[in-house]
Design an enzyme around this catalytic site. Structure first.
Site, PDB file in Angstrom:
ATOM      1  N   ILE A 189       0.840  -1.209   0.000  1.00 29.16           N
ATOM      2  CA  ILE A 189       0.000   0.000   0.000  1.00 29.16           C
ATOM      3  C   ILE A 189       0.869   1.251   0.000  1.00 29.16           C
ATOM      4  O   ILE A 189       0.623   2.183  -0.773  1.00 29.16           O
ATOM      5  CB  ILE A 189      -0.967   0.010   1.197  1.00 29.16           C
ATOM      6  CG1 ILE A 189      -1.976  -1.122   1.069  1.00 29.16           C
ATOM      7  CG2 ILE A 189      -1.692   1.365   1.291  1.00 29.16           C
ATOM      8  CD1 ILE A 189      -2.836  -1.331   2.308  1.00 29.16           C
ATOM      9  N   TYR A 199       2.137   2.369  -3.278  1.00 29.06           N
ATOM     10  CA  TYR A 199       1.195   3.070  -4.155  1.00 29.06           C
ATOM     11  C   TYR A 199       0.778   4.419  -3.598  1.00 29.06           C
ATOM     12  O   TYR A 199       0.457   5.338  -4.357  1.00 29.06           O
ATOM     13  CB  TYR A 199      -0.033   2.200  -4.438  1.00 29.06           C
ATOM     14  CG  TYR A 199       0.246   1.251  -5.555  1.00 29.06           C
ATOM     15  CD1 TYR A 199       0.250   1.700  -6.861  1.00 29.06           C
ATOM     16  CD2 TYR A 199       0.578  -0.065  -5.315  1.00 29.06           C
ATOM     17  CE1 TYR A 199       0.552   0.848  -7.899  1.00 29.06           C
ATOM     18  CE2 TYR A 199       0.881  -0.922  -6.348  1.00 29.06           C
ATOM     19  CZ  TYR A 199       0.864  -0.456  -7.640  1.00 29.06           C
ATOM     20  OH  TYR A 199       1.177  -1.302  -8.676  1.00 29.06           O
ATOM     21  N   GLU A 200       0.726   4.550  -2.311  1.00 36.82           N
ATOM     22  CA  GLU A 200       0.275   5.808  -1.719  1.00 36.82           C
ATOM     23  C   GLU A 200       1.384   6.853  -1.675  1.00 36.82           C
ATOM     24  O   GLU A 200       1.111   8.031  -1.780  1.00 36.82           O
ATOM     25  CB  GLU A 200      -0.294   5.570  -0.313  1.00 36.82           C
ATOM     26  CG  GLU A 200      -1.560   4.729  -0.303  1.00 36.82           C
ATOM     27  CD  GLU A 200      -2.731   5.366  -1.027  1.00 36.82           C
ATOM     28  OE1 GLU A 200      -2.786   6.608  -1.186  1.00 36.82           O
ATOM     29  OE2 GLU A 200      -3.622   4.605  -1.451  1.00 36.82           O
ATOM     30  N   ALA A 201       2.610   6.439  -1.506  1.00 35.02           N
ATOM     31  CA  ALA A 201       3.770   7.329  -1.462  1.00 35.02           C
ATOM     32  C   ALA A 201       3.637   8.355  -0.326  1.00 35.02           C
ATOM     33  O   ALA A 201       2.566   8.880  -0.079  1.00 35.02           O
ATOM     34  CB  ALA A 201       4.004   8.041  -2.781  1.00 35.02           C
ATOM     35  N   ARG A 245      -2.056  -0.374 -10.099  1.00 37.28           N
ATOM     36  CA  ARG A 245      -2.390  -0.856  -8.751  1.00 37.28           C
ATOM     37  C   ARG A 245      -3.364  -2.028  -8.824  1.00 37.28           C
ATOM     38  O   ARG A 245      -3.185  -3.028  -8.137  1.00 37.28           O
ATOM     39  CB  ARG A 245      -2.974   0.287  -7.919  1.00 37.28           C
ATOM     40  CG  ARG A 245      -3.286  -0.105  -6.486  1.00 37.28           C
ATOM     41  CD  ARG A 245      -3.747   1.092  -5.697  1.00 37.28           C
ATOM     42  NE  ARG A 245      -3.927   0.771  -4.294  1.00 37.28           N
ATOM     43  CZ  ARG A 245      -3.882   1.666  -3.329  1.00 37.28           C
ATOM     44  NH1 ARG A 245      -3.652   2.942  -3.592  1.00 37.28           N
ATOM     45  NH2 ARG A 245      -4.059   1.298  -2.070  1.00 37.28           N
TER      46      ARG A 245
END
Length: 150
Positions: free
Chosen positions: A14, A17-19, A134
């Protein structure tokens, strides 16, 4: 079904993808976001520390883990659970609970449920390359990690 929690691999997935963003930003569809995808109470100009971002992230995961534990009635392997947490973290618990993905999963149709991930690649009605990547990764994690045999 036994209550599950997200694994470190799921957390890393996660976060990938969220950075990490320490300053509030518009997510592309008008939602102010900070940290690792945190949106609650965020407004333009907000700033946080890395430690605050980590705490927000840990706090944010709980309701999504609970949503999956409460809604899924079939056995899951860890990677499948992690993929569902990632998906739900991104689309929201209410959306997950009313999704065809959940319905098919609870009917025991793991392949049909996995295929549903791929349909969720739009934001604001537009296909987003990041969401497409994603969803493909969630699909692969759901179907092929942990030696799952559909």
């Amino acid at each position: 079904m036994q209550k599950m929690t997200i694994s470190q691999a799921g957390i890393d997935f996660i976060k990938g993808y969220e950075a990490l963003r320490l300053q509030a930003y518009d997510d592309g569809v008008g939602v102010w976001t900070i940290g690792y995808g945190h949106t609650r109470g965020v407004k333009k100009g907000d700033k946080i520390t890395a430690a605050q971002a980590e705490q927000y992230f840990r706090d944010d995961l709980g309701p999504f883990e609970k949503a999956i534990n409460d809604a899924v009635t079939v056995p899951l392997q860890q990677a499948q659970y992690d993929a569902l947490v990632s998906f739900t973290f991104n689309v929201g618990a209410g959306t997950f609970k009313s999704s065809t993905l959940l319905r098919l999963l609870n009917e025991g149709d793991y392949i049909g449920a996995a295929n549903e991930f791929l349909k969720w690649d739009k934001a604001g009605g537009k296909v987003m390359a990041g969401l497409t990547r994603r969803r493909k990764d969630e699909y692969n994690r759901f179907l092929f990690a942990d030696g799952f045999q559909p």
